[in-house]
Design a protein around this motif. Structure first.
Motif, PDB file in Angstrom:
ATOM      1  N   CYS A   1       0.872  -1.351   0.054  1.00  0.00           N
ATOM      2  CA  CYS A   1      -0.157   0.057  -0.042  1.00  0.00           C
ATOM      3  C   CYS A   1       0.955   1.238   0.137  1.00  0.00           C
TER       4      CYS A   1
ATOM      5  N   CYS B   1      -4.303  -0.318   0.181  1.00  0.00           N
ATOM      6  CA  CYS B   1      -5.192  -1.349   0.831  1.00  0.00           C
ATOM      7  C   CYS B   1      -6.745  -0.668   0.946  1.00  0.00           C
TER       8      CYS B   1
ATOM      9  N   CYS C   1      -7.134   2.192   3.168  1.00  0.00           N
ATOM     10  CA  CYS C   1      -6.576   3.700   2.503  1.00  0.00           C
ATOM     11  C   CYS C   1      -7.196   4.280   1.299  1.00  0.00           C
TER      12      CYS C   1
ATOM     13  N   CYS D   1      -0.214   3.294   3.674  1.00  0.00           N
ATOM     14  CA  CYS D   1       0.242   2.832   4.958  1.00  0.00           C
ATOM     15  C   CYS D   1       1.416   1.803   5.079  1.00  0.00           C
TER      16      CYS D   1
HETATM   17 ZN   LIG Z   1      -3.021   1.001   3.300  1.00  0.00          ZN
END
Ligand SMILES: [Zn+2]
Length: 110
Positions: A84, A105, A108, A87
């Motif tokens: 991701c 992901c 997010c 994050c």
């Molecule tokens: Zn993420």
């Protein structure tokens, strides 16, 4: 990400690219200018215009998707593929399988 997962994803991306290209080709046919032909009548002409704007936005979406898929294919060679971008966690394989062009992901997105 495991090597075999990466391989599978690349295959998915390649086939999605083919699919998306086909859809873009069809949509391009559909968004061709509507001829000023009196024989189709006013109502059908309105329909044709409405459908055309729907198809035009679908075409734009597909073109965006194609760009992302191509980028995903390039990125699939990189170390951080499947990570991701926000994050830094690994994106679950199931999500990548479903939408291989994603770079975030599920937590997010948006
Ligand atoms: Zn993420």
């Amino acid at each position: 990400m495991k090597a075999e997962e990466k391989k599978k994803l690349k295959e998915i991306i390649v086939s999605r690219i083919q699919e998306t290209k086909g859809e873009i080709k069809e949509l391009k046919e559909l968004v061709k200018p509507i001829p000023l032909d009196a024989s189709i009548g006013r109502v059908s002409r309105m329909d044709a215009i409405n459908n055309r704007s729907i198809n035009e936005s679908a075409l734009r979406e597909k073109e965006q998707e194609l760009k992302k898929l191509k980028r995903a294919l390039e990125n699939s060679e990189k170390e951080n593929f499947g990570i991701c971008t926000r994050c830094g966690n690994e994106i679950p394989f199931g999500r990548l399988e479903y939408m291989p062009h994603t770079t975030r992901c599920v937590n997010c997105v948006g």
